[in-house]
Design a protein around this motif. Structure first.
Motif, PDB file in Angstrom:
ATOM      1  N   UNK A 266       9.600  14.795  -1.059  1.00 38.13           N
ATOM      2  CA  UNK A 266      10.440  15.979  -1.199  1.00 38.13           C
ATOM      3  C   UNK A 266      11.726  15.730  -1.955  1.00 38.13           C
ATOM      4  N   UNK A 267      12.248  14.490  -1.943  1.00 42.72           N
ATOM      5  CA  UNK A 267      13.582  14.273  -2.482  1.00 42.72           C
ATOM      6  C   UNK A 267      13.638  13.363  -3.702  1.00 42.72           C
ATOM      7  N   UNK A 268      13.011  12.183  -3.609  1.00 40.47           N
ATOM      8  CA  UNK A 268      13.362  11.122  -4.552  1.00 40.47           C
ATOM      9  C   UNK A 268      12.511  11.053  -5.820  1.00 40.47           C
ATOM     10  N   UNK A 269      11.346  11.647  -5.836  1.00 43.77           N
ATOM     11  CA  UNK A 269      10.437  11.387  -6.936  1.00 43.77           C
ATOM     12  C   UNK A 269      10.047  12.650  -7.687  1.00 43.77           C
ATOM     13  N   UNK A 270      11.028  13.479  -7.986  1.00 40.16           N
ATOM     14  CA  UNK A 270      10.733  14.784  -8.559  1.00 40.16           C
ATOM     15  C   UNK A 270      10.148  14.694  -9.960  1.00 40.16           C
ATOM     16  N   UNK A 271      10.431  13.648 -10.676  1.00 38.48           N
ATOM     17  CA  UNK A 271       9.960  13.564 -12.058  1.00 38.48           C
ATOM     18  C   UNK A 271       9.012  12.384 -12.267  1.00 38.48           C
ATOM     19  N   UNK A 272       8.379  11.930 -11.222  1.00 33.24           N
ATOM     20  CA  UNK A 272       7.550  10.736 -11.313  1.00 33.24           C
ATOM     21  C   UNK A 272       6.108  11.051 -10.956  1.00 33.24           C
ATOM     22  N   UNK A 273       5.186  10.599 -11.794  1.00 27.02           N
ATOM     23  CA  UNK A 273       3.767  10.696 -11.455  1.00 27.02           C
ATOM     24  C   UNK A 273       3.435   9.634 -10.420  1.00 27.02           C
ATOM     25  N   UNK A 274       2.565   9.963  -9.494  1.00 26.30           N
ATOM     26  CA  UNK A 274       2.163   8.990  -8.483  1.00 26.30           C
ATOM     27  C   UNK A 274       0.793   9.368  -7.938  1.00 26.30           C
ATOM     28  N   UNK A 275       0.239   8.470  -7.143  1.00 29.26           N
ATOM     29  CA  UNK A 275      -1.063   8.693  -6.527  1.00 29.26           C
ATOM     30  C   UNK A 275      -0.958   8.434  -5.030  1.00 29.26           C
ATOM     31  N   UNK A 276      -1.755   9.159  -4.276  1.00 33.57           N
ATOM     32  CA  UNK A 276      -1.801   8.984  -2.828  1.00 33.57           C
ATOM     33  C   UNK A 276      -3.170   8.457  -2.425  1.00 33.57           C
ATOM     34  N   UNK A 277      -3.181   7.348  -1.689  1.00 30.37           N
ATOM     35  CA  UNK A 277      -4.401   6.821  -1.078  1.00 30.37           C
ATOM     36  C   UNK A 277      -4.303   7.052   0.423  1.00 30.37           C
ATOM     37  N   UNK A 278      -5.205   7.855   0.956  1.00 29.91           N
ATOM     38  CA  UNK A 278      -5.250   8.124   2.393  1.00 29.91           C
ATOM     39  C   UNK A 278      -6.342   7.234   2.987  1.00 29.91           C
ATOM     40  N   UNK A 279      -5.927   6.223   3.774  1.00 29.14           N
ATOM     41  CA  UNK A 279      -6.853   5.204   4.293  1.00 29.14           C
ATOM     42  C   UNK A 279      -7.082   5.428   5.780  1.00 29.14           C
ATOM     43  N   UNK A 280      -8.341   5.526   6.185  1.00 30.29           N
ATOM     44  CA  UNK A 280      -8.667   5.677   7.602  1.00 30.29           C
ATOM     45  C   UNK A 280      -9.548   4.508   8.044  1.00 30.29           C
ATOM     46  N   UNK A 281      -9.140   3.861   9.153  1.00 26.59           N
ATOM     47  CA  UNK A 281      -9.940   2.790   9.745  1.00 26.59           C
ATOM     48  C   UNK A 281     -10.958   3.414  10.693  1.00 26.59           C
ATOM     49  N   UNK A 282     -12.221   3.048  10.544  1.00 30.98           N
ATOM     50  CA  UNK A 282     -13.280   3.627  11.369  1.00 30.98           C
ATOM     51  C   UNK A 282     -13.448   2.828  12.653  1.00 30.98           C
ATOM     52  N   UNK A 283     -13.559   3.553  13.750  1.00 31.64           N
ATOM     53  CA  UNK A 283     -13.825   2.964  15.073  1.00 31.64           C
ATOM     54  C   UNK A 283     -12.762   1.931  15.457  1.00 31.64           C
ATOM     55  N   UNK A 284     -11.538   2.167  15.008  1.00 27.75           N
ATOM     56  CA  UNK A 284     -10.471   1.225  15.312  1.00 27.75           C
ATOM     57  C   UNK A 284     -10.213   1.133  16.821  1.00 27.75           C
ATOM     58  N   UNK A 285     -10.192   2.282  17.499  1.00 27.62           N
ATOM     59  CA  UNK A 285      -9.951   2.291  18.934  1.00 27.62           C
ATOM     60  C   UNK A 285     -11.058   1.540  19.673  1.00 27.62           C
ATOM     61  N   UNK A 286     -12.295   1.691  19.185  1.00 25.22           N
ATOM     62  CA  UNK A 286     -13.409   0.988  19.827  1.00 25.22           C
ATOM     63  C   UNK A 286     -13.262  -0.529  19.700  1.00 25.22           C
ATOM     64  N   UNK A 287     -12.752  -0.975  18.544  1.00 22.23           N
ATOM     65  CA  UNK A 287     -12.564  -2.416  18.344  1.00 22.23           C
ATOM     66  C   UNK A 287     -11.508  -2.959  19.299  1.00 22.23           C
ATOM     67  N   UNK A 288     -10.482  -2.162  19.558  1.00 19.84           N
ATOM     68  CA  UNK A 288      -9.446  -2.592  20.491  1.00 19.84           C
ATOM     69  C   UNK A 288     -10.030  -2.691  21.903  1.00 19.84           C
ATOM     70  N   UNK A 289     -10.833  -1.692  22.272  1.00 18.66           N
ATOM     71  CA  UNK A 289     -11.469  -1.727  23.595  1.00 18.66           C
ATOM     72  C   UNK A 289     -12.360  -2.963  23.738  1.00 18.66           C
ATOM     73  N   UNK A 290     -13.058  -3.287  22.671  1.00 14.14           N
ATOM     74  CA  UNK A 290     -13.986  -4.404  22.712  1.00 14.14           C
ATOM     75  C   UNK A 290     -13.247  -5.737  22.819  1.00 14.14           C
ATOM     76  N   UNK A 291     -12.121  -5.875  22.083  1.00  8.14           N
ATOM     77  CA  UNK A 291     -11.399  -7.144  22.032  1.00  8.14           C
ATOM     78  C   UNK A 291     -10.246  -7.233  23.027  1.00  8.14           C
ATOM     79  N   UNK A 292      -9.932  -6.129  23.691  1.00  8.45           N
ATOM     80  CA  UNK A 292      -8.802  -6.120  24.613  1.00  8.45           C
ATOM     81  C   UNK A 292      -7.597  -5.451  23.993  1.00  8.45           C
ATOM     82  N   UNK A 293      -6.730  -4.896  24.855  1.00  9.74           N
ATOM     83  CA  UNK A 293      -5.592  -4.113  24.361  1.00  9.74           C
ATOM     84  C   UNK A 293      -4.633  -4.938  23.508  1.00  9.74           C
TER      85      UNK A 293
END
Length: 752
Positions: free
Chosen positions: A357-384
């Motif tokens: 909203x503020x700093x990059x008004x004149x700059x081209x950029x790209x957004x990568x939206x990264x989602x980890x799959x089954x991350x919560x399940x891995x924590x349950x499996x390996x411990x909190x």
């Protein structure tokens, strides 16, 4: 009354009024108000003595009035001084002051009118005295300037009386009166001016001392900067903190620059450039300055820029403040709003507010939206305790492929956003590919089993009028598309919106189908391993939508699982299956099993086992004849809560089946420790076994091992007599496929 009595009365009046004056003068005492008090009360005493002389009253009644007026003027001046010295606010006596001045002026002007009309000189003098007394008192009731004006008016009155005394031929009493009046007015005026000057000077010194004490006890100090010779004058407090010589107040700007934090140096230099200073009236900056022990403190420099006639900056004068504590508090508030407390990465608020909203008004950029799959399940499996280690490793892998100016933020428990400051598709694609492979190939992290997977959505901003946050939303939609299509990453395009609209339409249709009971249950029968009889049936949901016609389960079930609508659909199927099972049992099929597919979303529902128990109770269907089937990936060791739910159901008597076994990577070893009764071998093995002895041997091995481990083994996908002939010899427990039964809503006749 003789002169001795007059002198005695005068002495007593002087003693009395002087005592009162000293009491009212406070700390100043006679030093401040003595001259004024002595003069005022001498004249007052003399006037009162003269007032008491009957002969004097009879000699001149108008002179008597004049003496009363002057006596009142002296007393009112004293009263005004008393208010001033004791801090009585003028507005508190405003109405009284106004009334007094009005009365004095009215009486005085009446006297002047009579004097001019009847040519009475004494009356004229008395009227002037009354008006003068009123003006003096009114001036005294105003500001310090007014009080000094009152003093000068009193002196002027004294001069006027001297002139009268010099130019007029008076008798003994009048001559004495004018002489005393002139001396008294002059002394009173001088007394007022001196008294108020000393009082004001004392208050100014007190204010100056208070200001000095306040400055010494605060973190503020006055600083100056000479623009021409670049000399800085700092307060002693700042010099002490910086470890500089406190006796030397002036330093070159270059010297001060060596104490500035390296990240603030450029801002420091720019702020003191003459061109910058010429363009503004005020200076306001904040810097980190090195202190004695090689640490840094935050200082705020505020000042007014002094210019010459050409509006060029010549000097800055202002305050320097230690704002380290304020900055620490701001940092706490900032971190709470913009920093993820687990990873210390920026969060979604930072991305939105600071970057987009503020700093990059004149700059081209790209957004990568990264989602980890089954991350919560891995924590349950390996411990909190494994969660933080897994996150740190993922963050380390991602940062490896980012430039220094790129930004990584954690926006959800299992999601990140990368801001790449490039719009080149090839660069973005290369970075996304590297990040995806680094996460997906991480098998062991900090001694934890971590076969993490990720999906990435990408959108590129070209500064072409689009909203910044739309880019984030678009990247999120592209990530969802990657998830649906099981792709590593997807670039956003307009087709995603079209697909999203179709998906939303399907969600609405599903809900409508649930509300209007459009979902129906069909059954595919299952035969005993020797093919002699039907022993059960798998309940399959079918949907004939009035708007769209028959809709494949492959179209609506994934969406229903994502939205949670599968819980309602699953309850419909479970209820219908149990009532059908009870009906068949009453018709004589006592050991007929009914299988119902359930999803991970249903198992995650806290009330699922209660729902099963309630339906079994209402339908009066035996729990031992109900089979709940679920896909193999639920048994991968990461869904501990779901396993507990299955244990509860199994303890109720319900049988648990693994559907499509062999398709995933679950081992027999893990299945032994899971609440499982039945293995259903995936139909893909049967489809590919004709002409493949290895496939046949694989099926035979799975059947053999499964039975030895105590599982009931079901082979699915039997569609031809040739397949049946082979499977029949492998000694499985149950068989299922189109050869025996296609899904049908009514199965009573088939069982005969």
């Amino acid at each position: 009354m003789n002169m001795v009595l007059i002198l005695v009365i005068s002495a007593l009046c002087i003693l009395l009024f002087t005592t009162i004056l000293v009491y009212m003068s406070g700390e100043s005492g006679i030093k401040s108000f003595g001259l004024y008090g002595w003069a005022g009360f001498i004249i007052a005493a003399v006037y009162f003595a003269k007032i008491g002389n009957i002969q004097y009253i009879q000699a001149s009644f108008f002179s008597f009035i004049e003496e009363i007026a002057l006596s009142m003027a002296a007393l009112m001046a004293l009263y005004s001084l008393y208010k001033f010295n004791n801090g009585i606010k003028e507005e508190e006596t405003q109405s009284t002051d106004l009334a007094i001045i009005v009365v004095f002026v009215i009486i005085g002007f009446i006297g002047l009118f009579l004097a001019f009309n009847y040519d009475i000189f004494d009356l004229e003098s008395a009227a002037v005295s009354v008006i003068s007394a009123g003006v003096i008192y009114y001036s005294l009731s105003k500001s310090i300037i007014g009080k000094n004006v009152a003093g000068f008016i009193s002196i002027l009155m004294g001069i006027i009386y001297i002139l009268f005394w010099l130019i007029q031929d008076f008798d003994q009493y009048s001559s004495l009166k004018y002489l005393m009046n002139s001396i008294s007015f002059i002394l009173i005026g001088l007394g007022m001016i001196i008294a108020y000057f000393e009082k004001s000077n004392k208050e100014f010194k007190e204010m100056e001392n208070n200001y000095r004490v306040a400055m010494e006890s605060s973190s503020d100090g006055i600083w100056e900067y000479n623009v021409l010779n670049q000399i800085v004058k700092l307060p002693k407090l700042a010099l002490e903190i910086m470890g500089l010589n406190e006796e030397r107040l002036y330093y070159k700007l270059k010297k001060i620059e060596t104490y500035i934090h390296k990240d603030d140096i450029q801002k420091f230099k720019t702020s003191f450039e003459k061109n910058s200073l010429d363009k503004t009236k005020y200076y306001k900056e904040q810097f980190r300055i090195k202190i004695k022990d090689n640490e840094y403190k935050y200082f705020s420099l505020n000042g007014k820029i002094i210019t010459n006639d050409s509006d060029k900056a010549m000097k800055i004068i202002g305050f320097v403040s230690d704002i380290t504590e304020e900055k620490a508090k701001e940092e706490i508030i900032y971190n709470a709003a913009y920093i993820d407390k687990t990873t210390l990465l920026p969060n979604s608020n930072y991305i939105e507010q600071e970057i987009l909203s503020e700093n990059k008004e004149n700059t081209d950029f790209s957004i990568l939206y990264i989602k980890l799959l089954k991350f919560e399940n891995k924590i349950q499996m390996n411990g909190s305790g494994s969660g933080e280690d897994l996150l740190n490793k993922v963050i380390e892998n991602i940062k490896r492929y980012l430039s220094n100016k790129d930004i990584l933020a954690r926006v959800h428990e299992d999601s990140f956003i990368c801001v790449l400051y490039t719009s080149e598709v090839s660069e973005v694609k290369n970075t996304a590919d590297k990040i995806s492979r680094s996460i997906n190939n991480s098998k062991i992290i900090s001694n934890y089993q971590c076969d993490l997977e990720s999906v990435i959505g990408i959108d590129i901003f070209h500064n072409d009028g689009a909203e910044y946050m739309d880019v984030v939303k678009n990247a999120n939609l592209a990530m969802e598309k990657s998830l649906e299509e099981k792709r590593d990453y997807t670039f956003y395009d307009n087709s995603i919106i079209e697909d999203m609209e179709k998906k939303n339409e399907m969600i609405n249709l599903i809900q409508k189908g649930i509300d209007k009971q459009e979902f129906k249950v069909f059954y595919q029968l299952q035969k005993a391993g020797d093919g002699s009889r039907f022993i059960g049936g798998e309940a399959l949901v079918r949907w004939n939508s009035p708007e769209k016609g028959m809709i494949s389960p492959g179209q609506f079930i994934p969406i229903a699982e994502e939205t949670g609508q599968i819980i309602d659909i699953g309850e419909i199927v479970l209820k219908e299956a149990c009532y059908t099972g009870k009906s068949l049992s009453q018709s004589g099929y006592k050991k007929f099993y009914v299988s119902v597919n359930i999803s991970a979303a249903q198992l995650r529902d806290e009330n699922f086992y209660k729902t099963v128990k309630k339906i079994l109770s209402k339908s009066d269907f035996q729990p031992e004849h109900l089979i709940l089937e679920m896909s193999e990936n639920i048994f991968n060791g990461s869904m501990k809560k779901e396993m507990k739910t299955l244990e509860v159901l199994r303890n109720m008597g319900v049988k648990i089946a693994v559907d499509d076994f062999g398709k995933g990577a679950v081992s027999f070893d893990y299945l032994l420790n899971s609440p499982i009764d039945i293995l259903k071998i995936d139909k893909s093995f049967v489809f590919g076994m004709m002409g493949s002895p290895k496939k046949i041997s694989m099926i035979e091995s799975m059947i053999s091992i499964g039975k030895k481990l105590g599982f009931t083994v079901v082979v699915q996908g039997i569609e031809t007599e040739e397949q049946f002939a082979i499977i029949e010899k492998l000694n499985c427990d149950w068989m299922q496929g189109f050869l025996f039964s296609k899904p049908e809503q009514k199965i009573d006749g088939k069982l005969v």
